[in-house]
Scaffold this motif. Structure first.
Motif, PDB file in Angstrom:
ATOM      1  N   GLU A  85     -58.274 -35.776 101.923  1.00  0.00           N
ATOM      2  CA  GLU A  85     -59.416 -36.302 101.177  1.00  0.00           C
ATOM      3  C   GLU A  85     -59.261 -36.113  99.674  1.00  0.00           C
ATOM      4  N   GLN A  86     -58.743 -34.972  99.260  1.00  0.00           N
ATOM      5  CA  GLN A  86     -58.652 -34.681  97.827  1.00  0.00           C
ATOM      6  C   GLN A  86     -57.631 -35.553  97.099  1.00  0.00           C
ATOM      7  N   ASP A  87     -56.759 -36.230  97.852  1.00  0.00           N
ATOM      8  CA  ASP A  87     -55.722 -37.074  97.240  1.00  0.00           C
ATOM      9  C   ASP A  87     -56.086 -38.559  97.227  1.00  0.00           C
ATOM     10  N   ILE A  88     -57.190 -38.916  97.871  1.00  0.00           N
ATOM     11  CA  ILE A  88     -57.524 -40.325  98.083  1.00  0.00           C
ATOM     12  C   ILE A  88     -57.655 -41.091  96.769  1.00  0.00           C
ATOM     13  N   ALA A  89     -58.489 -40.614  95.870  1.00  0.00           N
ATOM     14  CA  ALA A  89     -58.783 -41.364  94.643  1.00  0.00           C
ATOM     15  C   ALA A  89     -57.528 -41.595  93.819  1.00  0.00           C
ATOM     16  N   ALA A  90     -56.708 -40.565  93.656  1.00  0.00           N
ATOM     17  CA  ALA A  90     -55.519 -40.688  92.815  1.00  0.00           C
ATOM     18  C   ALA A  90     -54.451 -41.556  93.469  1.00  0.00           C
ATOM     19  N   LEU A  91     -54.212 -41.361  94.761  1.00  0.00           N
ATOM     20  CA  LEU A  91     -53.150 -42.102  95.435  1.00  0.00           C
ATOM     21  C   LEU A  91     -53.421 -43.600  95.437  1.00  0.00           C
ATOM     22  N   TYR A  92     -54.653 -43.991  95.728  1.00  0.00           N
ATOM     23  CA  TYR A  92     -54.963 -45.406  95.888  1.00  0.00           C
ATOM     24  C   TYR A  92     -55.484 -46.061  94.612  1.00  0.00           C
ATOM     25  N   ALA A  93     -55.437 -45.353  93.497  1.00  0.00           N
ATOM     26  CA  ALA A  93     -55.847 -45.938  92.216  1.00  0.00           C
ATOM     27  C   ALA A  93     -54.980 -47.151  91.918  1.00  0.00           C
ATOM     28  N   HIS A 132     -55.171 -49.871  93.559  1.00  0.00           N
ATOM     29  CA  HIS A 132     -55.263 -50.680  94.769  1.00  0.00           C
ATOM     30  C   HIS A 132     -56.731 -50.665  95.207  1.00  0.00           C
ATOM     31  N   GLU A 133     -57.043 -51.123  96.392  1.00  0.00           N
ATOM     32  CA  GLU A 133     -58.420 -51.147  96.883  1.00  0.00           C
ATOM     33  C   GLU A 133     -58.563 -50.247  98.094  1.00  0.00           C
ATOM     34  N   ILE A 134     -59.611 -49.461  98.116  1.00  0.00           N
ATOM     35  CA  ILE A 134     -59.984 -48.673  99.285  1.00  0.00           C
ATOM     36  C   ILE A 134     -61.026 -49.456 100.065  1.00  0.00           C
ATOM     37  N   ALA A 135     -60.860 -49.512 101.388  1.00  0.00           N
ATOM     38  CA  ALA A 135     -61.789 -50.257 102.238  1.00  0.00           C
ATOM     39  C   ALA A 135     -62.051 -49.482 103.533  1.00  0.00           C
ATOM     40  N   VAL A 136     -63.053 -49.942 104.255  1.00  0.00           N
ATOM     41  CA  VAL A 136     -63.537 -49.297 105.479  1.00  0.00           C
ATOM     42  C   VAL A 136     -62.593 -49.564 106.656  1.00  0.00           C
ATOM     43  N   LEU A 173     -66.476 -43.373 101.501  1.00  0.00           N
ATOM     44  CA  LEU A 173     -65.327 -43.883 100.750  1.00  0.00           C
ATOM     45  C   LEU A 173     -65.729 -44.330  99.351  1.00  0.00           C
ATOM     46  N   SER A 174     -66.909 -44.915  99.215  1.00  0.00           N
ATOM     47  CA  SER A 174     -67.393 -45.330  97.897  1.00  0.00           C
ATOM     48  C   SER A 174     -67.507 -44.128  96.969  1.00  0.00           C
ATOM     49  N   GLU A 175     -68.005 -43.036  97.516  1.00  0.00           N
ATOM     50  CA  GLU A 175     -68.130 -41.810  96.711  1.00  0.00           C
ATOM     51  C   GLU A 175     -66.766 -41.296  96.279  1.00  0.00           C
ATOM     52  N   LEU A 176     -65.807 -41.314  97.183  1.00  0.00           N
ATOM     53  CA  LEU A 176     -64.458 -40.842  96.867  1.00  0.00           C
ATOM     54  C   LEU A 176     -63.749 -41.776  95.896  1.00  0.00           C
ATOM     55  N   ALA A 177     -63.935 -43.090  96.086  1.00  0.00           N
ATOM     56  CA  ALA A 177     -63.227 -44.077  95.274  1.00  0.00           C
ATOM     57  C   ALA A 177     -63.787 -44.173  93.860  1.00  0.00           C
ATOM     58  N   GLY A 178     -65.094 -43.923  93.717  1.00  0.00           N
ATOM     59  CA  GLY A 178     -65.732 -44.068  92.415  1.00  0.00           C
ATOM     60  C   GLY A 178     -66.194 -45.486  92.143  1.00  0.00           C
ATOM     61  N   TYR A 179     -66.229 -46.326  93.173  1.00  0.00           N
ATOM     62  CA  TYR A 179     -66.768 -47.688  93.070  1.00  0.00           C
ATOM     63  C   TYR A 179     -67.311 -48.067  94.440  1.00  0.00           C
ATOM     64  N   GLU A 180     -68.116 -49.124  94.491  1.00  0.00           N
ATOM     65  CA  GLU A 180     -68.686 -49.523  95.776  1.00  0.00           C
ATOM     66  C   GLU A 180     -67.634 -50.211  96.635  1.00  0.00           C
ATOM     67  N   ILE A 189     -46.901 -47.220  98.534  1.00  0.00           N
ATOM     68  CA  ILE A 189     -47.490 -47.439  97.212  1.00  0.00           C
ATOM     69  C   ILE A 189     -46.431 -47.343  96.117  1.00  0.00           C
ATOM     70  N   GLU A 190     -45.476 -46.448  96.277  1.00  0.00           N
ATOM     71  CA  GLU A 190     -44.356 -46.389  95.320  1.00  0.00           C
ATOM     72  C   GLU A 190     -43.574 -47.697  95.335  1.00  0.00           C
ATOM     73  N   LEU A 191     -43.340 -48.226  96.523  1.00  0.00           N
ATOM     74  CA  LEU A 191     -42.612 -49.489  96.663  1.00  0.00           C
ATOM     75  C   LEU A 191     -43.395 -50.631  96.019  1.00  0.00           C
ATOM     76  N   PHE A 192     -44.676 -50.724  96.316  1.00  0.00           N
ATOM     77  CA  PHE A 192     -45.499 -51.759  95.706  1.00  0.00           C
ATOM     78  C   PHE A 192     -45.505 -51.627  94.188  1.00  0.00           C
ATOM     79  N   GLY A 193     -45.530 -50.400  93.713  1.00  0.00           N
ATOM     80  CA  GLY A 193     -45.521 -50.177  92.262  1.00  0.00           C
ATOM     81  C   GLY A 193     -44.257 -50.701  91.599  1.00  0.00           C
ATOM     82  N   ARG A 194     -43.121 -50.566  92.265  1.00  0.00           N
ATOM     83  CA  ARG A 194     -41.855 -51.056  91.712  1.00  0.00           C
ATOM     84  C   ARG A 194     -41.851 -52.566  91.571  1.00  0.00           C
TER      85      ARG A 194
END
Length: 224
Positions: free
Chosen positions: A58-66, A68-72, A99-106, A31-36
């Motif tokens: 689990e506690q890092d999921i929302a922030a790390l993947y913000a 980007h997209e979280i999927a099943v 995952l929807s609950e963790l991500a904050g979107y469906e 993710i750092e690489l993609f960000g650059r």
């Protein structure tokens, strides 16, 4: 034709997306690489395996993947062909809801564990909230798949180096009349195992920063 491209890729005729599986700790470096390079990806996670030592907690999921997209990727990464219908539904939909609950979107995307699926599994997915699911059947083409999105085929696996770079050069140079999608998939841990971070960064440098390319998540490039 231009209207079609505009609807898909924010006015552009070409798009690049990435898909990475398992939610392992190497995703942080990726993710750092993609960000650059301004690149976007979809990350397919097993919410039943967050406690594993090599997994993003689990506690890092929302922030790390913000951004980007979280999927099943199912709760526990089984071969879905070996499960009965009820178990397939449970593995997919329970993972999606968590995952929807963790991500904050469906969450609406998915990648098949081990890449395995058949018509029965696809029919079960139609009863879930999943709207697309990636296979591992690489096409080595850029044709935009508009139907059968529950068996969505990527362009290339990220460690197919010869094809990856050749396709990248071809994609950057092409001036298509219809929307074209370059879809790369893999596992970030493989970049560690093959000591391939430098080589993969060279590819990111090749494909990034072009004004005529839209860089999006799987969901964004599919217009979902």
């Amino acid at each position: 034709k231009k209207k079609e491209a505009s609807d898909m890729f924010q006015g552009k005729d070409k798009a690049v997306t990435f898909s990475y599986d398992d939610g392992v700790t190497q995703d942080r470096r990726l993710i750092e690489l993609f960000g650059r390079y301004g690149l976007k990806a979809t990350f397919n996670l097993n919410s039943g395996l967050f406690s594993g030592g090599d997994r993003v907690p689990e506690q890092d999921i929302a922030a790390l993947y913000a951004g980007h997209e979280i999927a099943v990727h199912t709760l526990t990464h089984p071969d879905l062909l070996k499960l009965d219908d009820e178990a397939v539904f449970h593995e997919v939909e329970d993972d999606r809801l968590r995952l929807s609950e963790l991500a904050g979107y469906e969450v609406i995307g998915m990648a098949y564990p081990y890449g395995t699926s058949d018509s029965r599994v696809v029919d079960i997915l139609r009863r879930t909230g999943v709207r697309y699911s990636r296979t591992v059947a690489c096409t080595h083409r850029f044709t935009l798949q508009k139907e059968g999105l529950l068996q969505l085929n990527p362009t290339v696996f990220h460690l197919e180096w010869e094809q990856l770079f050749a396709l990248g050069e071809q994609f950057v140079a092409m001036q298509p009349d219809t929307p074209q999608l370059f879809y790369i998939w893999g596992h970030s841990i493989e970049l560690d195992r093959h000591d391939a971070w430098g080589k993969f960064e060279n590819f990111c440098r090749l494909i990034a920063g072009h004004d005529d390319i839209f860089y999006g998540t799987n969901r964004e490039v599919l217009g979902l």
